[in-house]
Design an enzyme around this catalytic site. Structure first.
Site, PDB file in Angstrom:
ATOM      1  N   ASN A  80       0.832  -1.198   0.000  1.00 16.86           N
ATOM      2  CA  ASN A  80       0.000   0.000   0.000  1.00 16.86           C
ATOM      3  C   ASN A  80       0.862   1.242   0.000  1.00 16.86           C
ATOM      4  O   ASN A  80       1.956   1.264   0.552  1.00 16.86           O
ATOM      5  CB  ASN A  80      -0.975  -0.002   1.183  1.00 16.86           C
ATOM      6  CG  ASN A  80      -0.373   0.653   2.413  1.00 16.86           C
ATOM      7  OD1 ASN A  80      -0.350   1.872   2.532  1.00 16.86           O
ATOM      8  ND2 ASN A  80       0.146  -0.177   3.317  1.00 16.86           N
ATOM      9  N   GLY A  83      -0.186   7.088   1.528  1.00 17.16           N
ATOM     10  CA  GLY A  83       0.383   8.434   1.702  1.00 17.16           C
ATOM     11  C   GLY A  83      -0.313   9.224   2.794  1.00 17.16           C
ATOM     12  O   GLY A  83      -0.428  10.452   2.702  1.00 17.16           O
ATOM     13  N   ASN A 138       3.350   7.125  14.997  1.00 19.73           N
ATOM     14  CA  ASN A 138       3.815   6.513  13.753  1.00 19.73           C
ATOM     15  C   ASN A 138       4.998   7.344  13.253  1.00 19.73           C
ATOM     16  O   ASN A 138       4.818   8.468  12.787  1.00 19.73           O
ATOM     17  CB  ASN A 138       2.666   6.504  12.734  1.00 19.73           C
ATOM     18  CG  ASN A 138       3.075   5.861  11.427  1.00 19.73           C
ATOM     19  OD1 ASN A 138       4.233   5.490  11.242  1.00 19.73           O
ATOM     20  ND2 ASN A 138       2.142   5.736  10.512  1.00 19.73           N
ATOM     21  N   CYS A 141       7.460   8.093   8.805  1.00 20.74           N
ATOM     22  CA  CYS A 141       7.138   9.161   7.860  1.00 20.74           C
ATOM     23  C   CYS A 141       8.422   9.891   7.510  1.00 20.74           C
ATOM     24  O   CYS A 141       9.309  10.017   8.352  1.00 20.74           O
ATOM     25  CB  CYS A 141       6.221  10.206   8.495  1.00 20.74           C
ATOM     26  SG  CYS A 141       4.959   9.541   9.504  1.00 20.74           S
ATOM     27  N   GLY A 279      -4.284  -6.335  11.110  1.00 23.16           N
ATOM     28  CA  GLY A 279      -4.446  -5.334  10.059  1.00 23.16           C
ATOM     29  C   GLY A 279      -4.978  -5.896   8.772  1.00 23.16           C
ATOM     30  O   GLY A 279      -6.192  -5.967   8.544  1.00 23.16           O
TER      31      GLY A 279
HETATM   32  C1  SIN Z   1       0.166   5.193   4.364  1.00 27.82           C
HETATM   33  O1  SIN Z   1      -0.828   5.875   4.637  1.00 27.82           O
HETATM   34  O2  SIN Z   1       0.803   5.335   3.305  1.00 27.82           O
HETATM   35  C2  SIN Z   1       0.644   4.150   5.321  1.00 27.82           C
HETATM   36  C3  SIN Z   1       1.337   4.771   6.442  1.00 27.82           C
HETATM   37  C4  SIN Z   1       2.164   3.778   7.235  1.00 27.82           C
HETATM   38  O3  SIN Z   1       2.440   2.669   6.767  1.00 27.82           O
HETATM   39  O4  SIN Z   1       2.573   4.111   8.337  1.00 27.82           O
END
Ligand code: SIN
Length: 338
Positions: A80, A83, A138, A141, A279
């Site tokens: 995935n 973003g 998280n 990023c 998940g």
């Molecule tokens: C995403 O929204 O691209 C995933 C973010 C993540 O894996 O922490």
């Protein structure tokens, strides 16, 4: 305690567990990014019965995310590249957090930022919001102030984020740092965020991957790279939980990565996780968290555990006993040989 026989009288196993100050009656949570803020799962699942809903990582401002396509199936998992699409913190609080709070659903809010200051603002904004059981930070990023380097891949950046979040979060709310497996030494990153005040760790985020379409001969995902999830990453996740628990046995770990069954969840407990997040499995089985919890219960009961907490990290004890027994056997053999 090593349990081998079923719990006498078919008694229920005590499935309660804790992540620092956050106590929950059930060890299975959703995983950030796979259940939005819970609303879509509500028709399938009693969200009050599972450990908690972990929300999709929220950023300060609304964000439209990366270009499409954003998801690609591979023979060994899902990629995935969303973003961090999201409504921004104000709408999240007004709609999603409110929805969760009104229903009394235990909620872990996941936050993400592009700079240390952004994480600080998120923590400050959430500080006085009721109904938050824990914060998941998280840090997978890119740091917009540091050549796009991912926070979670650099001990100093990872620690700086966690330090400001911890400082600006109520002491009653545990701060869990979510680490990336895309590092050489995950224990070094764990040390940095724990030194910075993290109360626990979420292990692991997705692994960075890519697929190339043989027809178009270019990357399938609009954002080119994406995060790999699903059962293929489970051994990586179990290894990370094992290594970090071995180094920090008292630190609560929320384990995740390809959990599809109660047996998978049991493996994470043995490695040292105190709770697990589910998940990718919810995409084809929205009941998965409840089913996995029930399966885990039955595995623990069949093995004679009275409490789930007795299984946490037990794999390490069993391994140490095994090594000691092997050493003793070798020593006896040597002695017999004279
Ligand atoms: C995403 O929204 O691209 C995933 C973010 C993540 O894996 O922490």
């Amino acid at each position: 305690m090593v349990a081998t026989a079923p719990v006498p009288g078919g008694a229920r196993v005590d499935m309660s567990t804790r992540l620092g100050a956050f106590q929950m009656p059930d060890p299975v949570l959703t995983a950030s990014g796979c259940a939005a803020a819970g609303r879509e799962l509500a028709p399938f699942l009693d969200l009050n019965a599972i450990g908690a809903v972990v929300t999709k990582s929220i950023m300060l401002n609304p964000r439209s995310g990366r270009p499409t396509p954003r998801m690609a199936e591979t023979p060994s998992g899902m990629l995935n590249s969303i973003g961090l699409q999201g409504p921004g913190i104000e709408e999240f609080i007004a709609k999603d957090l409110r929805w969760l709070r009104e229903r009394g659903i235990r909620t872990v809010v996941s936050i993400a930022g592009g700079s240390v200051q952004e994480y600080q603002k998120l923590a400050q904004r959430l500080r006085h919001e009721p109904g938050i059981a824990a914060l998941e930070v998280n840090i997978s990023c890119p740091n917009v102030e540091s050549r796009g380097q991912v926070f979670a891949c650099d001990p100093l950046s990872a620690g700086s984020v966690v330090q400001v979040v911890r400082r600006h979060t109520s002491p009653d709310v545990p701060v869990l740092a979510k680490l990336s497996p895309d590092v050489t030494d995950i224990v070094a990153i764990a040390k940095s965020v724990l030194d910075a005040g993290a109360d626990g760790l979420s292990l692991i985020n997705t692994l960075l991957g890519m697929v190339i379409d043989p027809d178009t001969m270019r990357p399938m995902l609009g954002g080119m790279t994406g995060g790999l999830s699903g059962p293929a990453i489970r051994p990586v996740a179990v290894r990370a939980v094992w290594q970090v628990h071995a180094a920090y046995p008292r630190v609560p770990i929320l384990g995740m990565g390809g959990i599809r069954t109660g047996q998978d969840a049991f493996e994470f407990l043995l490695a040292g996780a105190s709770a697990v997040s589910v998940g990718t499995a919810v995409f084809n089985d929205p009941h998965a968290p409840a089913r996995i919890s029930a399966e885990l219960h039955d595995i623990l009961a069949a093995r004679g555990f009275a409490r789930l907490s007795d299984a946490i990290g037990l794999g390490h004890t069993m391994q140490a006993r095994h090594v000691a027994a092997m050493d003793a056997r070798r020593a006896a053999e040597q002695e017999a040989l004279g």
